[in-house]
Every structure is written in C-alpha cells, then in structure tokens.
Design a protein around this motif. Structure first.
Motif, mmCIF file in Angstrom:
data_model
loop_
_atom_site.group_PDB
_atom_site.id
_atom_site.type_symbol
_atom_site.label_atom_id
_atom_site.label_comp_id
_atom_site.label_asym_id
_atom_site.label_seq_id
_atom_site.Cartn_x
_atom_site.Cartn_y
_atom_site.Cartn_z
ATOM 1 N N LYS A 77 0.848 -1.211 0.000
ATOM 2 C CA LYS A 77 0.000 0.000 0.000
ATOM 3 C C LYS A 77 0.873 1.247 0.000
ATOM 4 N N THR A 78 0.206 2.388 -0.250
ATOM 5 C CA THR A 78 0.935 3.659 -0.351
ATOM 6 C C THR A 78 1.717 3.989 0.913
ATOM 7 N N ASP A 79 1.160 3.658 2.084
ATOM 8 C CA ASP A 79 1.891 4.029 3.308
ATOM 9 C C ASP A 79 3.240 3.304 3.387
ATOM 10 N N LEU A 80 3.270 2.058 2.909
ATOM 11 C CA LEU A 80 4.530 1.308 2.910
ATOM 12 C C LEU A 80 5.520 1.939 1.923
ATOM 13 N N LEU A 81 4.993 2.323 0.761
ATOM 14 C CA LEU A 81 5.862 2.956 -0.241
ATOM 15 C C LEU A 81 6.364 4.318 0.239
ATOM 16 N N ASP A 82 5.502 5.031 0.972
ATOM 17 C CA ASP A 82 5.942 6.316 1.536
ATOM 18 C C ASP A 82 7.089 6.103 2.518
ATOM 19 N N ARG A 83 6.956 5.038 3.293
ATOM 20 C CA ARG A 83 8.030 4.716 4.250
ATOM 21 C C ARG A 83 9.324 4.419 3.523
ATOM 22 N N LEU A 84 9.200 3.626 2.471
ATOM 23 C CA LEU A 84 10.378 3.275 1.672
ATOM 24 C C LEU A 84 11.009 4.548 1.101
ATOM 25 N N LYS A 85 10.160 5.428 0.608
ATOM 26 C CA LYS A 85 10.656 6.680 0.020
ATOM 27 C C LYS A 85 11.382 7.525 1.066
ATOM 28 N N ILE A 124 13.117 6.458 3.376
ATOM 29 C CA ILE A 124 14.437 5.861 3.647
ATOM 30 C C ILE A 124 15.390 6.034 2.469
ATOM 31 N N ILE A 125 14.909 5.728 1.259
ATOM 32 C CA ILE A 125 15.853 5.713 0.127
ATOM 33 C C ILE A 125 15.659 6.882 -0.843
ATOM 34 N N GLY A 126 14.644 7.707 -0.587
ATOM 35 C CA GLY A 126 14.506 8.936 -1.366
ATOM 36 C C GLY A 126 13.714 8.812 -2.655
ATOM 37 N N GLU A 127 13.273 7.615 -3.015
ATOM 38 C CA GLU A 127 12.476 7.500 -4.241
ATOM 39 C C GLU A 127 11.636 6.230 -4.229
ATOM 40 N N ILE A 128 10.653 6.208 -5.110
ATOM 41 C CA ILE A 128 9.854 4.995 -5.292
ATOM 42 C C ILE A 128 10.110 4.483 -6.704
ATOM 43 N N HIS A 129 10.636 3.295 -6.813
ATOM 44 C CA HIS A 129 10.952 2.741 -8.129
ATOM 45 C C HIS A 129 9.669 2.580 -8.951
ATOM 46 N N PRO A 130 9.757 2.862 -10.275
ATOM 47 C CA PRO A 130 8.556 2.729 -11.120
ATOM 48 C C PRO A 130 7.873 1.358 -11.023
ATOM 49 N N LEU A 131 8.636 0.298 -10.748
ATOM 50 C CA LEU A 131 7.997 -1.025 -10.655
ATOM 51 C C LEU A 131 7.118 -1.159 -9.409
ATOM 52 N N PHE A 132 7.379 -0.307 -8.397
ATOM 53 C CA PHE A 132 6.441 -0.214 -7.268
ATOM 54 C C PHE A 132 5.289 0.707 -7.638
ATOM 55 N N GLU A 133 5.651 1.846 -8.229
ATOM 56 C CA GLU A 133 4.648 2.870 -8.523
ATOM 57 C C GLU A 133 3.589 2.360 -9.495
ATOM 58 N N SER A 134 4.016 1.568 -10.466
ATOM 59 C CA SER A 134 3.066 1.073 -11.461
ATOM 60 C C SER A 134 2.276 -0.126 -10.954
ATOM 61 N N GLY A 135 2.594 -0.589 -9.756
ATOM 62 C CA GLY A 135 1.862 -1.729 -9.208
ATOM 63 C C GLY A 135 2.349 -3.077 -9.725
ATOM 64 N N PHE A 136 3.506 -3.095 -10.413
ATOM 65 C CA PHE A 136 3.998 -4.397 -10.900
ATOM 66 C C PHE A 136 4.414 -5.263 -9.718
ATOM 67 N N PHE A 137 5.084 -4.659 -8.743
ATOM 68 C CA PHE A 137 5.270 -5.317 -7.447
ATOM 69 C C PHE A 137 4.094 -4.909 -6.582
ATOM 70 N N PHE A 138 3.255 -5.864 -6.242
ATOM 71 C CA PHE A 138 1.948 -5.507 -5.678
ATOM 72 C C PHE A 138 1.683 -6.149 -4.320
ATOM 73 N N SER A 139 2.511 -7.085 -3.913
ATOM 74 C CA SER A 139 2.190 -7.851 -2.711
ATOM 75 C C SER A 139 3.475 -8.144 -1.941
ATOM 76 N N HIS A 140 3.358 -8.409 -0.633
ATOM 77 C CA HIS A 140 4.571 -8.674 0.140
ATOM 78 C C HIS A 140 4.265 -9.517 1.372
ATOM 79 N N ARG A 141 5.323 -10.024 1.953
ATOM 80 C CA ARG A 141 5.272 -10.582 3.308
ATOM 81 C C ARG A 141 6.411 -9.942 4.090
ATOM 82 N N ASP A 142 6.068 -9.236 5.155
ATOM 83 C CA ASP A 142 7.068 -8.693 6.081
ATOM 84 C C ASP A 142 8.071 -7.719 5.467
ATOM 85 N N PHE A 143 7.698 -7.052 4.390
ATOM 86 C CA PHE A 143 8.590 -6.015 3.857
ATOM 87 C C PHE A 143 8.726 -4.890 4.884
ATOM 88 N N ASP A 144 7.600 -4.599 5.587
ATOM 89 C CA ASP A 144 7.640 -3.563 6.630
ATOM 90 C C ASP A 144 8.626 -3.949 7.735
#
Ligand code: TRP
Length: 387
Positions: free
Chosen positions: A47-55, A57-77
């Motif tokens: 979800k967006t909140d996870l991507l915001d957290r990632l951003k 930390i690393i300053g950007e959101i990779h297009p493969l996250f932004e476009s929803g190509f990577f869409f699911s996770h386990r314990d990425f948080d």
C-alpha cells in the motif's frame, strides 16, 4: 510476525475457476486475478503508506512499485524496521534455467538491482538447474547446463555489484547447500509438500526434495554472517509456495522468516498466460536481434479493434493488451502510461503506434544490454559462489 502458520489453508497454487486461471511455481495460465491471489496466498498488499516509508528511507519509489507491478509482500515492513534499527539484509532471487532469458524475467531483476544499489545489500542469486532438470519431462542435464551458462551472462549484464553478488548453481554448489537442505527437509513432511505443491504418488522423488534446496539461500546469509540475518526475496508471485514452507521452518531452526515482495507476470505477446521461454515466438528474448524483435512485436496480440475505423470509433482496451503492459512496466513512466491508456480508450491511439514505440524502445534497450552481456563472458568467475 504473524503467529499462525503460512502453510495453513493451503491449496496447490491457486486455481481460479471463474477467470479460468491457474498459478503454480511451474505453470501459470489464464488471466490472473491478483487481488484474489493476495487473499488466497494470505500475503499483504503493497500500500501507499509502505511505499511512503520506503521513500523516506531511500529517497524515491521505483517505477515497478509505482506502477503496481510489485503488488504484494510478506514482512517487507519488518525488513524496513530492521534496517532502520541498523540491521542489514541480504537480497535473494533466482532463475530456473529452462530456456533463454526474456524481458519478463528481467523485471524482478531490475528491482533487485535497484534495491542492491539503494540498500547496499549483498545478493545471492540461485540458478536452479536441478529444478528445471527434474521438473521438465524432456529436459536433459546437458541442455539445462547450456541454458545455465547463457542465463548467467544475463544476470551479470544486469549490472549487479560483483563484490556483493554471488551466483549459486545448484548442481555445482550442492556441497555448500546440502547441510542446510537436509536440516530444512527434515522439518517438512510429505503431507505438507503434497498440499502446498500438489505432489502426487507419480511425482519423482527429486522434485519432492527440491523445495528444501530453493529454501537454502533464505538461511545461508545467517551462516555466512554467523548470526541471524534478514533476507528479502524479490520474485514473481508464483514462487510464493516455496517461501511459505520456508517460513514455517525458519524460526524452528533459529533463523528469521524470509521476507518477500511479489511481482505480477509480464504477459505473453500472445493473448493470455505469462511470457514463457518455452514459447520463444511469444516472448522477446534478450538475445534477439532487432529484426526478430520487430517481427515478434508486429505479430503481438493487442487490446485493439479489428479495424482502424472501429478503433477510432470504439477505442481499444489497454487492460487486455500485452503491448500496453510491456510499455507500462518496462519503458513508460507511470504518467506516460496513464496517458497512453486514455488515448487508447478514446480511439486516439492505434495499435501500430504502440507497437512501434515498444519495438524501438526494446531494440534500444536490448542493444545496450547485449553489449554488457557480451562483456560478461569474461567476468563469470567473478560472480560464481564458489570456484
Ligand atoms: N524457481 C525459480 C524459477 O523457476 C528459480 C528461483 C530459485 C527463484 N530461487 C529463487 C526465483 C528465488 C525467485 C527468487 O524460476
């Protein structure tokens, strides 16, 4: 981490009768309902909140996250929590060398490279030559070894850091893998393996052991670092059954459960199913020359109307168009891609134009890639796990 077992409520892959699709580690068909997969596999939506957290930390959101190509996770948080507490994680991904590499295979590798660059993580890259030998009725060891050598060049051409990347070839590195594989195998019953992977009495016994081998690189970093070490696996969602059994044994063995981020599949250039190297005409291979690329793309299925005038009047359907998907996930920015979809739906864009864009972008990208792939031939030993 969730207290319940990841192997609860299993079915062998997911067979979704309504949309007629099927997803297992060895077979993907039909049009896949990704929201349903999250539900059935029991993973979390990115979800967006996870991507915001990632951003943050690393300053950007990779297009493969932004476009929803990577869409699911386990314990990425959880991996991000650990990282913020100062604990480094390894990346782990891999390839079953059953054929030449095509554009679809590169997608998780792009994200893996991005994560390696941003987090400075060591990467273990597993070539499961044993898996492809055991699972493919007609595969000989000789053929699989050739594909392994070829595929290693593609991995190196991706530009992973040589000092931080080790390619494991199962049949060559088995001595390093086997002690952990035995520990893992001892903790997985045949009944669990049958439920998770759909094994039957006619399954060969090599296949029954194999999931333990694919689990090993989840724990190997802990042996290398001599302490429990978090591992993040970027992979297509069809690999999830492997990680479920691995996660179930991890804590019993004193390791962290491996975390995952899951991608969608890049569709075949034909109407349905994922791009497959066993059907070379429906996939753009990394070794294809420009003429072959243009030819394959010109023959691709699209979501367009049968005639130009119908397209102008009725518009096309980018949701069911491999050419659109390739452009969206490989070459267009999310903004460009959304504009492309609007123009297509309103009849202001013809399939020929999209095919032309995809062809020229693919030719441009692959001609650079092929140079790096050629250079990789002298660098293989730098990347191998053990000589
Ligand atoms: N089984 C995978 C395949 O058939 C190869 C693989 C091994 C892999 N380990 C992995 C893929 C880890 C992703 C992540 O392609």
């Amino acid at each position: 981490m969730e207290p319940n077992s990841d192997t609860d409520n299993y079915s062998p892959g997911v067979i979704n009768r309504e949309s007629d699709s099927e997803v297992t580690p060895w077979y993907v068909s039909g049009s896949v309902d990704y929201a349903k997969l999250i539900e059935k596999f029991g993973t979390q939506k990115i979800k967006t909140d996870l991507l915001d957290r990632l951003k943050a930390i690393i300053g950007e959101i990779h297009p493969l996250f932004e476009s929803g190509f990577f869409f699911s996770h386990r314990d990425f948080d959880w991996i991000l929590d650990q990282y913020q507490k100062g604990e480094r994680f390894y990346l782990y991904t891999g390839r079953g060398p059953s054929g030449m590499v095509h554009l679809g295979h590169l997608m998780p590798w792009f994200l893996t490279k991005h994560l390696q660059d941003k987090f400075d993580s060591p990467l273990l890259f597993q070539m499961t030559d044993d898996e492809k030998f055991l699972f493919g009725q007609d595969n000989t060891m000789e053929k699989i070894s050739q594909f392994t050598q070829e595929n290693i060049l593609d991995v190196i051409a991706m530009g992973f850091k040589p000092e931080k990347t080790k390619i494991i070839v199962d049949t060559k590195d088995i001595k390093s893998l086997y002690p952990l594989a035995a520990e893992i195998a001892k903790r997985i019953t045949f009944s669990t393996a049958k439920a998770v992977f759909g094994f039957t009495n006619s399954t060969n016994i090599g296949m029954i052991l194999f999931p333990a081998i694919q689990a090993v690189p989840c724990f190997l970093p802990s042996l290398i670092e001599e302490r429990p070490t978090p591992v993040l696996i970027p992979a297509a969602i069809d690999q999830d059954p492997y990680w479920r059994v691995t996660r179930d044994v991890a804590e019993k063995m004193g390791y962290y459960k491996p975390s995952q981020i899951h991608s969608k599949f890049l569709p075949s250039l034909e109407q349905s199913g994922k791009m497959s190297s066993s059907k070379p005409e429906a996939a753009v291979l990394t070794t294809d020359d420009s003429e072959t690329i243009e030819n394959k793309i010109s023959l691709a299925y699209t979501g367009g109307q049968p005639t130009v005038s119908m397209q102008r009047r009725l518009g096309g359907n980018p949701d069911n168009c491999p050419v659109y998907s390739y452009l969206r996930y490989l070459f267009d920015s999310p903004k460009e891609s959304n504009e492309r979809a609007l123009k297509c739906r309103s009849g202001n864009l013809l399939c020929g134009e999209c095919k032309h864009d995809l062809s020229s972008q693919s030719v441009k990208f692959l001609s650079e890639f092929q140079k790096r792939r050629e250079n990789a031939k002298d660098r293989v030993s730098e990347f191998l796990y053990k000589e």
